[in-house]
Scaffold this motif. Structure first.
Motif, mmCIF file in Angstrom:
data_model
loop_
_atom_site.group_PDB
_atom_site.id
_atom_site.type_symbol
_atom_site.label_atom_id
_atom_site.label_comp_id
_atom_site.label_asym_id
_atom_site.label_seq_id
_atom_site.Cartn_x
_atom_site.Cartn_y
_atom_site.Cartn_z
ATOM 1 N N THR A 51 -0.517 -4.943 -4.565
ATOM 2 C CA THR A 51 -1.542 -3.908 -4.463
ATOM 3 C C THR A 51 -2.329 -4.054 -3.166
ATOM 4 O OG1 THR A 51 -1.681 -3.842 -6.864
ATOM 5 C CG2 THR A 51 -3.501 -2.857 -5.658
ATOM 6 N N ILE A 52 -2.583 -5.288 -2.752
ATOM 7 C CA ILE A 52 -3.244 -5.513 -1.467
ATOM 8 C C ILE A 52 -2.390 -4.944 -0.334
ATOM 9 C CG2 ILE A 52 -3.927 -7.299 0.198
ATOM 10 C CD1 ILE A 52 -4.755 -9.016 -2.238
ATOM 11 N N LEU A 53 -1.090 -5.223 -0.377
ATOM 12 C CA LEU A 53 -0.195 -4.697 0.658
ATOM 13 C C LEU A 53 -0.152 -3.169 0.640
ATOM 14 C CD1 LEU A 53 2.780 -7.209 0.424
ATOM 15 C CD2 LEU A 53 0.985 -7.099 2.168
ATOM 16 N N PHE A 54 -0.119 -2.593 -0.548
ATOM 17 C CA PHE A 54 -0.101 -1.146 -0.683
ATOM 18 C C PHE A 54 -1.403 -0.549 -0.148
ATOM 19 C CE2 PHE A 54 -0.334 2.765 -3.355
ATOM 20 C CZ PHE A 54 0.745 3.400 -2.789
ATOM 21 N N GLY A 55 -2.530 -1.202 -0.445
ATOM 22 C CA GLY A 55 -3.812 -0.729 0.077
ATOM 23 C C GLY A 55 -3.881 -0.816 1.593
ATOM 24 N N LEU A 56 -3.355 -1.896 2.151
ATOM 25 C CA LEU A 56 -3.319 -2.018 3.613
ATOM 26 C C LEU A 56 -2.437 -0.940 4.232
ATOM 27 C CD1 LEU A 56 -3.136 -5.880 4.161
ATOM 28 C CD2 LEU A 56 -4.998 -4.342 4.773
ATOM 29 N N ALA A 57 -1.297 -0.667 3.602
ATOM 30 C CA ALA A 57 -0.417 0.385 4.108
ATOM 31 C C ALA A 57 -1.119 1.736 4.065
ATOM 32 C CB ALA A 57 0.866 0.427 3.298
ATOM 33 N N ALA A 58 -1.868 1.993 3.013
ATOM 34 C CA ALA A 58 -2.589 3.256 2.902
ATOM 35 C C ALA A 58 -3.702 3.344 3.949
ATOM 36 C CB ALA A 58 -3.174 3.414 1.507
ATOM 37 N N LEU A 59 -4.340 2.226 4.256
ATOM 38 C CA LEU A 59 -5.401 2.230 5.262
ATOM 39 C C LEU A 59 -4.849 2.389 6.677
ATOM 40 C CD1 LEU A 59 -7.762 -0.583 3.975
ATOM 41 C CD2 LEU A 59 -8.252 1.856 4.093
ATOM 42 N N LEU A 60 -3.766 1.714 6.956
ATOM 43 C CA LEU A 60 -3.233 1.715 8.313
ATOM 44 C C LEU A 60 -2.396 2.951 8.624
ATOM 45 C CD1 LEU A 60 -2.245 -2.049 8.513
ATOM 46 C CD2 LEU A 60 -4.297 -0.954 9.424
ATOM 47 N N ASN A 61 -1.804 3.565 7.625
ATOM 48 C CA ASN A 61 -0.938 4.731 7.816
ATOM 49 C C ASN A 61 -1.361 5.876 6.918
ATOM 50 O OD1 ASN A 61 0.790 3.420 9.674
ATOM 51 N ND2 ASN A 61 1.800 2.381 7.974
ATOM 52 N N ASP A 62 -2.603 6.272 6.978
ATOM 53 C CA ASP A 62 -3.094 7.277 6.035
ATOM 54 C C ASP A 62 -2.554 8.678 6.301
ATOM 55 O OD1 ASP A 62 -4.530 7.534 8.364
ATOM 56 O OD2 ASP A 62 -6.360 8.185 7.343
ATOM 57 N N ASP A 77 -5.640 12.654 2.103
ATOM 58 C CA ASP A 77 -6.020 11.522 2.937
ATOM 59 C C ASP A 77 -6.243 10.346 2.001
ATOM 60 O OD1 ASP A 77 -6.838 9.894 4.987
ATOM 61 O OD2 ASP A 77 -8.888 10.681 5.019
ATOM 62 N N ILE A 78 -5.423 9.327 2.129
ATOM 63 C CA ILE A 78 -5.487 8.230 1.168
ATOM 64 C C ILE A 78 -6.254 7.016 1.689
ATOM 65 C CG2 ILE A 78 -3.409 8.921 -0.042
ATOM 66 C CD1 ILE A 78 -1.887 6.752 1.443
ATOM 67 N N THR A 79 -7.108 7.214 2.680
ATOM 68 C CA THR A 79 -7.886 6.089 3.199
ATOM 69 C C THR A 79 -8.802 5.510 2.125
ATOM 70 O OG1 THR A 79 -7.831 7.059 5.397
ATOM 71 C CG2 THR A 79 -9.477 5.361 5.004
ATOM 72 N N ALA A 80 -9.518 6.377 1.416
ATOM 73 C CA ALA A 80 -10.413 5.888 0.351
ATOM 74 C C ALA A 80 -9.612 5.207 -0.752
ATOM 75 C CB ALA A 80 -11.226 7.046 -0.217
ATOM 76 N N TRP A 81 -8.448 5.777 -1.074
ATOM 77 C CA TRP A 81 -7.595 5.164 -2.092
ATOM 78 C C TRP A 81 -7.100 3.804 -1.612
ATOM 79 C CZ3 TRP A 81 -7.238 5.817 -6.963
ATOM 80 C CH2 TRP A 81 -6.160 5.325 -7.665
ATOM 81 N N GLY A 82 -6.839 3.680 -0.331
ATOM 82 C CA GLY A 82 -6.415 2.394 0.227
ATOM 83 C C GLY A 82 -7.481 1.320 0.045
ATOM 84 N N TRP A 83 -8.755 1.692 0.253
ATOM 85 C CA TRP A 83 -9.835 0.725 0.046
ATOM 86 C C TRP A 83 -9.935 0.319 -1.424
ATOM 87 C CZ3 TRP A 83 -11.788 -2.286 3.442
ATOM 88 C CH2 TRP A 83 -11.873 -1.889 4.764
ATOM 89 N N VAL A 84 -9.783 1.291 -2.310
ATOM 90 C CA VAL A 84 -9.834 0.985 -3.746
ATOM 91 C C VAL A 84 -8.717 0.016 -4.109
ATOM 92 C CG1 VAL A 84 -9.528 1.975 -6.052
ATOM 93 C CG2 VAL A 84 -10.992 3.126 -4.393
ATOM 94 N N LEU A 85 -7.505 0.279 -3.623
ATOM 95 C CA LEU A 85 -6.375 -0.597 -3.933
ATOM 96 C C LEU A 85 -6.540 -1.976 -3.302
ATOM 97 C CD1 LEU A 85 -3.358 1.844 -3.643
ATOM 98 C CD2 LEU A 85 -4.385 0.912 -5.708
ATOM 99 N N LEU A 86 -7.060 -2.029 -2.087
ATOM 100 C CA LEU A 86 -7.253 -3.320 -1.420
ATOM 101 C C LEU A 86 -8.242 -4.190 -2.188
ATOM 102 C CD1 LEU A 86 -6.605 -5.010 1.140
ATOM 103 C CD2 LEU A 86 -8.628 -3.976 2.159
ATOM 104 N N ILE A 87 -9.379 -3.633 -2.545
ATOM 105 C CA ILE A 87 -10.388 -4.395 -3.289
ATOM 106 C C ILE A 87 -9.886 -4.737 -4.688
ATOM 107 C CG2 ILE A 87 -12.707 -4.263 -4.298
ATOM 108 C CD1 ILE A 87 -13.447 -2.540 -1.787
ATOM 109 N N GLY A 88 -9.241 -3.774 -5.346
ATOM 110 C CA GLY A 88 -8.689 -4.035 -6.675
ATOM 111 C C GLY A 88 -7.625 -5.118 -6.650
ATOM 112 N N GLY A 89 -6.784 -5.115 -5.631
ATOM 113 C CA GLY A 89 -5.751 -6.146 -5.509
ATOM 114 C C GLY A 89 -6.333 -7.531 -5.308
ATOM 115 N N ILE A 90 -7.388 -7.623 -4.538
ATOM 116 C CA ILE A 90 -8.050 -8.917 -4.334
ATOM 117 C C ILE A 90 -8.628 -9.422 -5.648
ATOM 118 C CG2 ILE A 90 -10.031 -10.039 -3.224
ATOM 119 C CD1 ILE A 90 -9.456 -8.208 -0.779
ATOM 120 N N VAL A 91 -9.288 -8.531 -6.386
ATOM 121 C CA VAL A 91 -9.878 -8.924 -7.668
ATOM 122 C C VAL A 91 -8.790 -9.319 -8.664
ATOM 123 C CG1 VAL A 91 -11.261 -8.102 -9.617
ATOM 124 C CG2 VAL A 91 -11.969 -7.585 -7.293
ATOM 125 N N MET A 92 -7.676 -8.582 -8.666
ATOM 126 C CA MET A 92 -6.577 -8.925 -9.570
ATOM 127 C C MET A 92 -5.990 -10.290 -9.236
ATOM 128 S SD MET A 92 -4.571 -5.322 -10.021
ATOM 129 C CE MET A 92 -3.153 -6.099 -10.745
#
Length: 154
Positions: A51-62, A77-92
């Motif tokens: 999920t962290i990788l997916f969030g980074l991909a969404a942030l870098l290639n929105d 535009d999935i930039t906001a979704w990328g941040w949600v996935l990045l933070i969620g992945g870290i917490v998971m």
């Protein structure tokens, strides 16, 4: 007929362990989670890492997510979704570590995060169907392990 060992001879083997041996064995096994809980912890950590990788991909290639190839319209535009996935992945991932350490609150957090994560992955299933289905399947396996083995650890 029980015999008394001679001085210097090894202690005879007994069929039943003593109370001290049972306490020592219980202390050794209570520090290690059972195999299913450890599997759930490692899988939760791995799912969080994906999920962290997916969030980074969404942030870098929105702007990559498009319909009809490179010239098609942008779905969203999935930039906001990328941040949600990045933070969620870290917490998971952190919850997976806590679950491996057998922290009591980690089980409740893990069940909540896994349910939420599986539901949220449906939002990106139309853009990344194979990835979303694999991550949802991974979440279902983790959820099963957390709930099926609920009473078997401390």
């Amino acid at each position: 007929m029980a015999s008394t060992p001679h001085p210097g001879s090894p202690t005879p083997l007994t069929a039943t362990p003593s109370a001290a041996e049972r306490r020592a064995s219980a202390a050794r096994t209570s520090d290690v989670p059972n195999g299913w809980i450890l599997f759930a912890a490692v899988t939760l950590f791995m799912s969080g890492g994906l999920t962290i990788l997916f969030g980074l991909a969404a942030l870098l290639n929105d702007k990559v997510v498009q319909v009809g190839g490179t010239g098609g319209p942008v779905v969203w535009d999935i930039t906001a979704w990328g941040w949600v996935l990045l933070i969620g992945g870290i917490v998971m991932s952190l919850t997976g570590i806590a679950l491996a350490l057998q922290m009591t609150v980690a089980r409740w957090l893990a069940v909540g995060f896994v349910l939420l994560h599986a539901i949220l992955m449906f939002a990106v299933a139309s853009e990344f169907p194979v990835f979303a289905v694999l991550v949802i399947a991974l979440d279902v396996v983790v959820l099963f392990q957390l709930t099926a083995q609920w009473g078997r650890t401390r």
